[in-house]
Write a protein that holds these residues in place. Sequence first.
Motif, PDB file in Angstrom:
ATOM      1  N   LYS A  14       0.819  -1.217   0.000  1.00  0.00           N
ATOM      2  CA  LYS A  14       0.000   0.000   0.000  1.00  0.00           C
ATOM      3  C   LYS A  14       0.846   1.258   0.000  1.00  0.00           C
ATOM      4  CE  LYS A  14      -4.078   2.023   2.204  1.00  0.00           C
ATOM      5  NZ  LYS A  14      -5.082   1.888   3.292  1.00  0.00           N
ATOM      6  N   ASN A  15       1.941   1.251   0.741  1.00  0.00           N
ATOM      7  CA  ASN A  15       2.808   2.427   0.762  1.00  0.00           C
ATOM      8  C   ASN A  15       3.386   2.711  -0.617  1.00  0.00           C
ATOM      9  OD1 ASN A  15       2.484   3.117   3.461  1.00  0.00           O
ATOM     10  ND2 ASN A  15       4.237   1.909   4.137  1.00  0.00           N
ATOM     11  N   LEU A  16       3.790   1.648  -1.316  1.00  0.00           N
ATOM     12  CA  LEU A  16       4.359   1.821  -2.641  1.00  0.00           C
ATOM     13  C   LEU A  16       3.303   2.320  -3.623  1.00  0.00           C
ATOM     14  CD1 LEU A  16       6.606   1.662  -4.656  1.00  0.00           C
ATOM     15  CD2 LEU A  16       6.240  -0.810  -4.835  1.00  0.00           C
ATOM     16  N   VAL A  17       2.103   1.753  -3.564  1.00  0.00           N
ATOM     17  CA  VAL A  17       1.022   2.206  -4.443  1.00  0.00           C
ATOM     18  C   VAL A  17       0.704   3.673  -4.179  1.00  0.00           C
ATOM     19  CG1 VAL A  17      -1.435   1.945  -4.977  1.00  0.00           C
ATOM     20  CG2 VAL A  17       0.006  -0.086  -4.738  1.00  0.00           C
ATOM     21  N   ASN A  18       0.644   4.052  -2.918  1.00  0.00           N
ATOM     22  CA  ASN A  18       0.334   5.442  -2.576  1.00  0.00           C
ATOM     23  C   ASN A  18       1.450   6.396  -3.002  1.00  0.00           C
ATOM     24  OD1 ASN A  18      -2.213   4.993  -1.501  1.00  0.00           O
ATOM     25  ND2 ASN A  18      -1.460   4.699   0.579  1.00  0.00           N
ATOM     26  N   ALA A  19       2.689   5.975  -2.841  1.00  0.00           N
ATOM     27  CA  ALA A  19       3.805   6.821  -3.281  1.00  0.00           C
ATOM     28  C   ALA A  19       3.751   7.012  -4.791  1.00  0.00           C
ATOM     29  CB  ALA A  19       5.129   6.191  -2.872  1.00  0.00           C
ATOM     30  N   PHE A  20       3.491   5.927  -5.493  1.00  0.00           N
ATOM     31  CA  PHE A  20       3.385   5.932  -6.947  1.00  0.00           C
ATOM     32  C   PHE A  20       2.237   6.829  -7.397  1.00  0.00           C
ATOM     33  CE2 PHE A  20       2.578   3.116 -10.855  1.00  0.00           C
ATOM     34  CZ  PHE A  20       3.656   3.635 -11.550  1.00  0.00           C
ATOM     35  N   SER A  21       1.191   6.891  -6.583  1.00  0.00           N
ATOM     36  CA  SER A  21      -0.012   7.648  -6.929  1.00  0.00           C
ATOM     37  C   SER A  21       0.019   9.088  -6.422  1.00  0.00           C
ATOM     38  CB  SER A  21      -1.250   6.954  -6.336  1.00  0.00           C
ATOM     39  OG  SER A  21      -1.380   5.629  -6.799  1.00  0.00           O
ATOM     40  N   SER A  22       0.907   9.391  -5.492  1.00  0.00           N
ATOM     41  CA  SER A  22       0.867  10.688  -4.812  1.00  0.00           C
ATOM     42  C   SER A  22       1.118  11.865  -5.747  1.00  0.00           C
ATOM     43  CB  SER A  22       1.894  10.726  -3.676  1.00  0.00           C
ATOM     44  OG  SER A  22       3.218  10.755  -4.215  1.00  0.00           O
ATOM     45  N   GLY A  23       2.020  11.689  -6.684  1.00  0.00           N
ATOM     46  CA  GLY A  23       2.357  12.789  -7.572  1.00  0.00           C
ATOM     47  C   GLY A  23       3.152  13.899  -6.911  1.00  0.00           C
ATOM     48  N   SER A  24       3.575  13.707  -5.669  1.00  0.00           N
ATOM     49  CA  SER A  24       4.376  14.726  -4.986  1.00  0.00           C
ATOM     50  C   SER A  24       5.854  14.427  -5.200  1.00  0.00           C
ATOM     51  CB  SER A  24       4.068  14.740  -3.489  1.00  0.00           C
ATOM     52  OG  SER A  24       4.647  13.623  -2.836  1.00  0.00           O
ATOM     53  N   SER A  25       6.690  15.442  -5.033  1.00  0.00           N
ATOM     54  CA  SER A  25       8.126  15.227  -5.185  1.00  0.00           C
ATOM     55  C   SER A  25       8.631  14.212  -4.158  1.00  0.00           C
ATOM     56  CB  SER A  25       8.882  16.547  -5.055  1.00  0.00           C
ATOM     57  OG  SER A  25       8.626  17.167  -3.804  1.00  0.00           O
ATOM     58  N   LEU A  26       8.096  14.273  -2.944  1.00  0.00           N
ATOM     59  CA  LEU A  26       8.512  13.323  -1.909  1.00  0.00           C
ATOM     60  C   LEU A  26       8.080  11.900  -2.259  1.00  0.00           C
ATOM     61  CD1 LEU A  26       7.555  15.423   1.255  1.00  0.00           C
ATOM     62  CD2 LEU A  26       9.853  15.044   0.348  1.00  0.00           C
ATOM     63  N   GLY A  27       6.842  11.747  -2.709  1.00  0.00           N
ATOM     64  CA  GLY A  27       6.327  10.431  -3.074  1.00  0.00           C
ATOM     65  C   GLY A  27       7.045   9.853  -4.281  1.00  0.00           C
ATOM     66  N   MET A  28       7.349  10.711  -5.269  1.00  0.00           N
ATOM     67  CA  MET A  28       8.059  10.242  -6.460  1.00  0.00           C
ATOM     68  C   MET A  28       9.443   9.711  -6.098  1.00  0.00           C
ATOM     69  SD  MET A  28       6.105  10.715  -9.229  1.00  0.00           S
ATOM     70  CE  MET A  28       4.944   9.916  -8.112  1.00  0.00           C
ATOM     71  N   ALA A  29      10.129  10.400  -5.196  1.00  0.00           N
ATOM     72  CA  ALA A  29      11.458   9.950  -4.782  1.00  0.00           C
ATOM     73  C   ALA A  29      11.373   8.576  -4.098  1.00  0.00           C
ATOM     74  CB  ALA A  29      12.090  10.977  -3.844  1.00  0.00           C
ATOM     75  N   TYR A  30      10.358   8.397  -3.259  1.00  0.00           N
ATOM     76  CA  TYR A  30      10.151   7.111  -2.587  1.00  0.00           C
ATOM     77  C   TYR A  30       9.865   6.026  -3.625  1.00  0.00           C
ATOM     78  CZ  TYR A  30       8.061   3.727   0.705  1.00  0.00           C
ATOM     79  OH  TYR A  30       7.763   2.592   1.434  1.00  0.00           O
ATOM     80  N   ALA A  31       9.020   6.327  -4.606  1.00  0.00           N
ATOM     81  CA  ALA A  31       8.664   5.345  -5.628  1.00  0.00           C
ATOM     82  C   ALA A  31       9.878   4.960  -6.470  1.00  0.00           C
ATOM     83  CB  ALA A  31       7.543   5.885  -6.506  1.00  0.00           C
ATOM     84  N   LEU A  32      10.737   5.922  -6.781  1.00  0.00           N
ATOM     85  CA  LEU A  32      11.939   5.588  -7.539  1.00  0.00           C
ATOM     86  C   LEU A  32      12.805   4.588  -6.781  1.00  0.00           C
ATOM     87  CD1 LEU A  32      12.874   9.096  -8.973  1.00  0.00           C
ATOM     88  CD2 LEU A  32      12.332   7.056 -10.317  1.00  0.00           C
ATOM     89  N   ASP A  33      12.909   4.763  -5.478  1.00  0.00           N
ATOM     90  CA  ASP A  33      13.724   3.862  -4.662  1.00  0.00           C
ATOM     91  C   ASP A  33      13.106   2.469  -4.532  1.00  0.00           C
ATOM     92  OD1 ASP A  33      15.650   5.791  -4.201  1.00  0.00           O
ATOM     93  OD2 ASP A  33      14.764   6.459  -2.304  1.00  0.00           O
ATOM     94  N   HIS A  34      11.773   2.407  -4.486  1.00  0.00           N
ATOM     95  CA  HIS A  34      11.119   1.139  -4.166  1.00  0.00           C
ATOM     96  C   HIS A  34      10.414   0.467  -5.341  1.00  0.00           C
ATOM     97  CE1 HIS A  34      11.625   3.086  -0.216  1.00  0.00           C
ATOM     98  NE2 HIS A  34      11.654   1.870   0.270  1.00  0.00           N
ATOM     99  N   ALA A  35       9.991   1.238  -6.349  1.00  0.00           N
ATOM    100  CA  ALA A  35       9.277   0.641  -7.477  1.00  0.00           C
ATOM    101  C   ALA A  35      10.224   0.214  -8.594  1.00  0.00           C
ATOM    102  CB  ALA A  35       8.235   1.617  -8.025  1.00  0.00           C
ATOM    103  N   VAL A  36      11.221   1.023  -8.875  1.00  0.00           N
ATOM    104  CA  VAL A  36      12.114   0.706  -9.992  1.00  0.00           C
ATOM    105  C   VAL A  36      12.777  -0.667  -9.830  1.00  0.00           C
ATOM    106  CG1 VAL A  36      14.242   1.400 -11.174  1.00  0.00           C
ATOM    107  CG2 VAL A  36      12.469   3.093 -10.686  1.00  0.00           C
ATOM    108  N   PRO A  37      13.245  -1.054  -8.636  1.00  0.00           N
ATOM    109  CA  PRO A  37      13.789  -2.418  -8.507  1.00  0.00           C
ATOM    110  C   PRO A  37      12.745  -3.488  -8.822  1.00  0.00           C
ATOM    111  CG  PRO A  37      14.503  -1.053  -6.672  1.00  0.00           C
ATOM    112  CD  PRO A  37      13.471  -0.254  -7.408  1.00  0.00           C
TER     113      PRO A  37
END
Length: 305
Positions: free
Chosen positions: A275-298
């Motif tokens: 859920k955290n990854l989905v929300n980060a991916f969906s947030s559209g914020s600079s903070l959320g995007m940075a989190y998604a890059l760290d956790h979704a790209v792998p």
Amino acid sequence: MKRGLVVVLSALLLAACGGGGGGSEPASSGVTVDTRFGPVTVEEPPTRVVALGWSDAETALALGVRPVGASDWLAFGGKGVGPWAEGLYQQAPTLLGTTEIDYEAVAALQPDLILNTRSDNDPKKHETLSRIAPTIGAPKDVIPYGTSWRQQVALVAKALGKVSEGEAIVADLDAKFAANKKFEGKTAVVGAYFDGKFGAYVSGDPRADFMKAIGFTLREDVEDLASGTFYVDISAERLDLLAADLSVLFPIGGDASALKANPLVPEKALVLEDKNLVNAFSSGSSLGMAYALDHAVPRFTAALG
């Protein structure tokens, strides 16, 4: 308009007109932000910010400003932000509505700035909010909820008098995206399952734009279904439209069991259940995007083998 709102707005207007010091500061002492609703002048650095637009609160927090009220678009509860913004609030803001705005609740917070940069772009809502405080809407020529994270950072940073800080955020995240741009030549689809129905995100949505920023090409026939929207419905008979080199799917408002059990879902689809990854991916914020890059790209790299 409700009588209570009229009373609150009248009191705020009277207070503004009757303040000490012989009148307001000259316009040149403030900043002017261009929006789809025209230029908005913020006379002095705001101290009571209300953040209503999607991820406006996280954007203000990234710039070092803590909103006194905020809309909780992703239903986090508590302080209304994701774990990527943990610790940025000292005190929880008053959580406000999302698509339906409680104007009395907003006015009661006595804001001196309202952020609504990623919203449905409703002119009536903007007009009502502007009677309460200077309101920063979306930039020109964007679809509803289509303000990009870069545009959002620029708008909010200028309104807060933190332009250089905003430029630094954009530069840092651009560099992070560039370092993760490793999927050129691959196609992608980002889809969701909600209330028994499927859909896909298209250009103008932060999830789709995220994929493009790391090198993916979105399916053109899915893009062609859009008509001024960030999301298109996909019928049960056309779930083949969700197939791509990388199909990223996630449930909204439930678990992924029904999604994964559907035999028409592309066999190699990557179903996100964190859920955290989905929300980060969906947030559209600079903070959320940075989190998604760290956790979704792998996860994307592993799914492509």
